[in-house]
Design a protein around this motif. Sequence first.
Motif, mmCIF file in Angstrom:
data_model
loop_
_atom_site.group_PDB
_atom_site.id
_atom_site.type_symbol
_atom_site.label_atom_id
_atom_site.label_comp_id
_atom_site.label_asym_id
_atom_site.label_seq_id
_atom_site.Cartn_x
_atom_site.Cartn_y
_atom_site.Cartn_z
ATOM 1 N N SER A 60 22.522 -3.521 -11.136
ATOM 2 C CA SER A 60 21.553 -2.646 -10.481
ATOM 3 C C SER A 60 21.164 -3.156 -9.103
ATOM 4 N N ASN A 61 21.318 -4.456 -8.871
ATOM 5 C CA ASN A 61 20.919 -5.015 -7.586
ATOM 6 C C ASN A 61 21.950 -4.745 -6.497
ATOM 7 N N GLU A 170 16.256 0.843 -16.373
ATOM 8 C CA GLU A 170 17.017 0.100 -15.373
ATOM 9 C C GLU A 170 18.506 0.022 -15.703
ATOM 10 N N TYR A 171 18.823 -0.314 -16.944
ATOM 11 C CA TYR A 171 20.216 -0.621 -17.294
ATOM 12 C C TYR A 171 20.910 0.448 -18.143
ATOM 13 N N ARG A 174 19.687 4.578 -15.488
ATOM 14 C CA ARG A 174 20.171 4.526 -14.105
ATOM 15 C C ARG A 174 21.566 3.944 -13.977
ATOM 16 N N ASN A 175 22.205 3.697 -15.103
ATOM 17 C CA ASN A 175 23.552 3.127 -15.097
ATOM 18 C C ASN A 175 24.568 4.261 -15.256
ATOM 19 N N SER A 195 18.355 -8.333 -21.244
ATOM 20 C CA SER A 195 17.014 -8.062 -20.738
ATOM 21 C C SER A 195 16.029 -7.811 -21.877
#
Length: 207
Positions: A60-61, A170-171, A174-175, A195
């Motif tokens: 994600s980064n 997040e994972y 949004r993945n 996570s």
Amino acid sequence: MTIHSLYIYDRHCACVYYQDWQRTRRPKPAVEGGLLPAVSQAVSARGGLNLASPRNTLSSNSGVVVAVNDMLQPSPLLQTPISATDKPITSTGLSFDEEAKLVYGVILSLRNMIRKISGRDEQFVGYRTSAYKLHLFETISGYKFVMLTDPNADSLRFVLRQIYVGPFLEYVTRNPLVNMDSKEYGIDNEYFRASVDRLVRGLSIFP
């Protein structure tokens, strides 16, 4: 307090993710075809394709796919740390696909009973037996986050909400490599699993 396990179900009633921590009795691997791929390597049918590989993960980064090989060795991020106090794990006698259906069936039955008795404004958030306590958090999109703990635990719905607004969004959401709501695959990937594991182990109530 003891945290046993986490289940995530989609709006089609399918178990799409599983993780456990302090279970002393674990179910048998799911029967072939009884569980979606990419739910959990620990309980998947033996010999199944590893869809929880890093290929199913997007950083994600950086926005860069971190791996391109389907048949990789299990990532260290997917391996649960072993504690010196961990007890030997025995079998419940049930296959995991049976267990997942029973957990969801209990939730559905109790929720329907509460709505019929108390009205639709009443919300089902969990129940307790002499052996364990079930905690439930449901999203607007129909995903159900279920956690099993020892019966003396306080409500952990806030933890389930933290998993949803943090690692899940997040994972998973949004993945672009996770095919949500597909009816064909689960949502397991190494960054999401790691996570969630860090979040749970970092709780002050986690021994």
